[in-house]
Design a protein around this motif. Structure first.
Motif, short mmCIF file in Angstrom:
data_model
loop_
_atom_site.label_atom_id
_atom_site.label_comp_id
_atom_site.label_asym_id
_atom_site.label_seq_id
_atom_site.Cartn_x
_atom_site.Cartn_y
_atom_site.Cartn_z
N ALA A 24 -37.49 -16.14 3.41
CA ALA A 24 -36.18 -16.62 3.84
C ALA A 24 -36.09 -18.14 3.66
O ALA A 24 -37.10 -18.85 3.66
CB ALA A 24 -35.96 -16.26 5.31
N ARG A 25 -34.88 -18.64 3.51
CA ARG A 25 -34.62 -20.07 3.40
C ARG A 25 -34.29 -20.59 4.79
O ARG A 25 -33.29 -20.21 5.38
CB ARG A 25 -33.47 -20.33 2.44
CG ARG A 25 -33.72 -19.82 1.02
CD ARG A 25 -32.49 -20.00 0.14
NE ARG A 25 -32.16 -21.42 -0.03
CZ ARG A 25 -30.93 -21.91 0.15
NH1 ARG A 25 -29.94 -21.12 0.51
NH2 ARG A 25 -30.71 -23.20 -0.04
N PHE A 26 -35.13 -21.48 5.31
CA PHE A 26 -34.91 -21.93 6.68
C PHE A 26 -35.49 -23.32 6.89
O PHE A 26 -36.33 -23.80 6.12
CB PHE A 26 -35.53 -20.94 7.68
CG PHE A 26 -37.04 -20.97 7.74
CD1 PHE A 26 -37.69 -21.72 8.72
CD2 PHE A 26 -37.81 -20.26 6.83
CE1 PHE A 26 -39.08 -21.75 8.77
CE2 PHE A 26 -39.19 -20.28 6.88
CZ PHE A 26 -39.83 -21.03 7.86
N ARG A 27 -35.03 -23.95 7.98
CA ARG A 27 -35.60 -25.19 8.49
C ARG A 27 -36.10 -24.95 9.89
O ARG A 27 -35.50 -24.18 10.66
CB ARG A 27 -34.54 -26.30 8.55
CG ARG A 27 -34.01 -26.77 7.24
CD ARG A 27 -33.06 -27.95 7.47
NE ARG A 27 -32.37 -28.27 6.24
CZ ARG A 27 -31.05 -28.35 6.12
NH1 ARG A 27 -30.28 -28.15 7.19
NH2 ARG A 27 -30.50 -28.63 4.98
N ALA A 28 -37.16 -25.64 10.26
CA ALA A 28 -37.69 -25.59 11.62
C ALA A 28 -37.39 -26.92 12.30
O ALA A 28 -37.82 -27.97 11.82
CB ALA A 28 -39.19 -25.33 11.60
N MET A 29 -36.65 -26.88 13.39
CA MET A 29 -36.27 -28.10 14.10
C MET A 29 -37.20 -28.34 15.27
O MET A 29 -37.54 -27.43 16.02
CB MET A 29 -34.83 -27.99 14.61
CG MET A 29 -34.28 -29.29 15.17
SD MET A 29 -32.61 -29.11 15.87
CE MET A 29 -33.01 -28.68 17.56
N THR A 30 -37.61 -29.59 15.44
CA THR A 30 -38.46 -29.98 16.56
C THR A 30 -38.18 -31.43 16.90
O THR A 30 -37.75 -32.21 16.03
CB THR A 30 -39.95 -29.77 16.24
OG1 THR A 30 -40.75 -30.23 17.33
CG2 THR A 30 -40.35 -30.53 14.98
N ARG A 31 -38.44 -31.82 18.14
CA ARG A 31 -38.23 -33.21 18.53
C ARG A 31 -39.27 -34.14 17.92
O ARG A 31 -39.02 -35.32 17.74
CB ARG A 31 -38.25 -33.34 20.06
CG ARG A 31 -37.01 -32.76 20.74
CD ARG A 31 -37.11 -32.88 22.25
NE ARG A 31 -38.22 -32.10 22.77
CZ ARG A 31 -38.57 -32.05 24.04
NH1 ARG A 31 -37.91 -32.77 24.93
NH2 ARG A 31 -39.58 -31.30 24.44
N ASP A 32 -40.45 -33.61 17.61
CA ASP A 32 -41.53 -34.44 17.07
C ASP A 32 -42.23 -33.71 15.93
O ASP A 32 -43.23 -33.02 16.14
CB ASP A 32 -42.53 -34.77 18.19
CG ASP A 32 -43.59 -35.77 17.74
OD1 ASP A 32 -43.59 -36.15 16.55
OD2 ASP A 32 -44.43 -36.16 18.58
N PRO A 33 -41.73 -33.85 14.70
CA PRO A 33 -42.33 -33.15 13.56
C PRO A 33 -43.81 -33.46 13.38
O PRO A 33 -44.59 -32.59 12.96
CB PRO A 33 -41.51 -33.64 12.37
CG PRO A 33 -40.19 -34.01 12.95
CD PRO A 33 -40.51 -34.57 14.31
N ASP A 34 -44.25 -34.66 13.71
CA ASP A 34 -45.65 -35.03 13.51
C ASP A 34 -46.59 -34.24 14.42
O ASP A 34 -47.77 -34.05 14.09
CB ASP A 34 -45.84 -36.53 13.76
CG ASP A 34 -45.11 -37.39 12.74
OD1 ASP A 34 -44.90 -36.91 11.61
OD2 ASP A 34 -44.74 -38.53 13.09
N ALA A 35 -46.08 -33.79 15.56
CA ALA A 35 -46.91 -33.05 16.51
C ALA A 35 -46.68 -31.54 16.45
O ALA A 35 -47.23 -30.80 17.25
CB ALA A 35 -46.65 -33.55 17.93
N ALA A 36 -45.86 -31.08 15.50
CA ALA A 36 -45.46 -29.68 15.48
C ALA A 36 -46.57 -28.75 15.01
O ALA A 36 -46.63 -27.59 15.42
CB ALA A 36 -44.23 -29.49 14.58
N HIS A 37 -47.43 -29.23 14.12
CA HIS A 37 -48.53 -28.43 13.57
C HIS A 37 -48.03 -27.12 12.97
O HIS A 37 -48.64 -26.06 13.14
CB HIS A 37 -49.58 -28.14 14.65
CG HIS A 37 -50.13 -29.38 15.29
ND1 HIS A 37 -50.82 -30.34 14.58
CD2 HIS A 37 -50.07 -29.81 16.58
CE1 HIS A 37 -51.18 -31.32 15.41
NE2 HIS A 37 -50.74 -31.03 16.62
N LEU A 38 -46.92 -27.22 12.24
CA LEU A 38 -46.39 -26.07 11.51
C LEU A 38 -46.95 -26.09 10.08
O LEU A 38 -47.43 -27.12 9.61
CB LEU A 38 -44.86 -26.11 11.50
CG LEU A 38 -44.19 -25.89 12.86
CD1 LEU A 38 -42.70 -26.19 12.78
CD2 LEU A 38 -44.42 -24.46 13.36
N PRO A 39 -46.93 -24.94 9.39
CA PRO A 39 -47.47 -24.90 8.03
C PRO A 39 -46.86 -25.97 7.13
O PRO A 39 -45.68 -26.31 7.25
CB PRO A 39 -47.11 -23.48 7.55
CG PRO A 39 -47.03 -22.68 8.81
CD PRO A 39 -46.47 -23.61 9.84
#
Length: 290
Positions: A31-46
């Motif tokens: 799927a085409r998506f974005r993941a939103m977070t307040r702190d991308p540096d601390a998100a530890h997403l792929p």
């Protein structure tokens, strides 16, 4: 072409208990998506996930996150005074919203106790319904993952597990299964105006859940009933706030003497059974070992 490849999705709560699984499953689905977070540096997403900075309490921060977005997955953990601004911003950009909420309309006493979280969810639902967005509500039962916080510290410590309302039943819901339903709603059309209650497949007392964890880790766990008054003081470091503790105590007390509500929504939508609690406990057994 598969609709999920055309639909652009924004995932809020992308680092949360359900959101991380939504991110993983959307990635697996292509799927085409974005993941939103307040702190991308601390998100530890792929590393291959498009992570964007946004804050639900700062409506103007959502505009760039919502560019070319069609569908939003909403998890609300922000202060209630920010709800109106966030929903208004989302409605300006998106066409659809999938909101992860609670089984507020299910006629079972466990879900019918008044509390501040319920009031916030009801307010959010009303605003979404009035927003002009196509909406779908995924109503999740008690998360299986709560067991980590409820009982993990005492199990790892190796002593007696003291807990209130050991005979009170719930139907623990694997967060991976909640995410599966959410992803289905995000990627497929035809669910506008629908509400799905998602629970685990079994009604288990809290005592049975603890013993199931013991089975998964190869230990016989000793239990001791704690009074509600003791729970209000002793569980404050575990559960975090008197309001949350009282909410749980009221729900557990009201649910005594009858089975937990068990929904067939997961099986109806996917054609397979939802994960039993033993499978969850086995998969996460390492978190309960010292």
């Amino acid at each position: 072409m598969d609709s999920k490849l055309l639909n652009r999705i924004l995932v809020t709560g992308s680092t949360g208990n359900v959101g991380r699984h939504v991110v993983d499953q959307l990635t697996a689905a292509g799927a085409r998506f974005r993941a939103m977070t307040r702190d991308p540096d601390a998100a530890h997403l792929p590393a291959d996930v498009d992570v964007v900075r946004g804050d639900l309490t700062v409506p103007e921060s959502l505009d760039s996150c919502l560019q070319e977005i069609e569908t939003v997955f909403m998890v609300w953990v922000a202060p209630p005074e920010a709800i109106e601004g966030a929903v208004e911003r989302i409605a300006k950009h998106a066409r659809r919203i999938v909101y992860l909420t609670a089984p507020l309309k299910t006629p079972h006493p466990f879900f019918q106790q008044p509390n501040p979280s319920r009031a916030i969810a009801e307010r959010m639902e009303r605003l979404i319904e009035q927003s002009g967005l196509d909406w779908t509500f995924v109503r999740a039962g008690m998360f299986a993952g709560n067991a980590r916080h409820f009982w993990g510290p005492q199990i790892r410590a190796g002593g007696v597990i003291r807990w209130p309302y050991l005979d009170s039943p719930t139907a623990p819901t694997d967060e991976r299964d909640i995410a599966t339903v959410v992803v289905r709603m995000l990627c497929d059309d035809g669910h506008a105006g629908s509400e799905y209650v998602v629970t685990g497949p079994q009604s288990l007392t809290q005592s049975e859940q603890i013993q199931t964890i013991g089975r998964a880790i190869g230990r016989v766990l000793r239990l001791e009933e704690m009074t509600p008054d003791d729970a209000r003081s002793e569980l404050l470091p575990v559960l975090g706030s008197p309001v949350f503790i009282n909410m749980l105590l009221n729900a557990w007390g009201a649910a005594l003497g009858q089975p937990a509500f068990v929904s067939s929504s997961f099986a109806d939508l996917t054609g397979r059974a939802s994960r039993p609690f033993l499978e969850w406990a086995t998969d996460y057994a390492a978190e309960f070992r010292a």
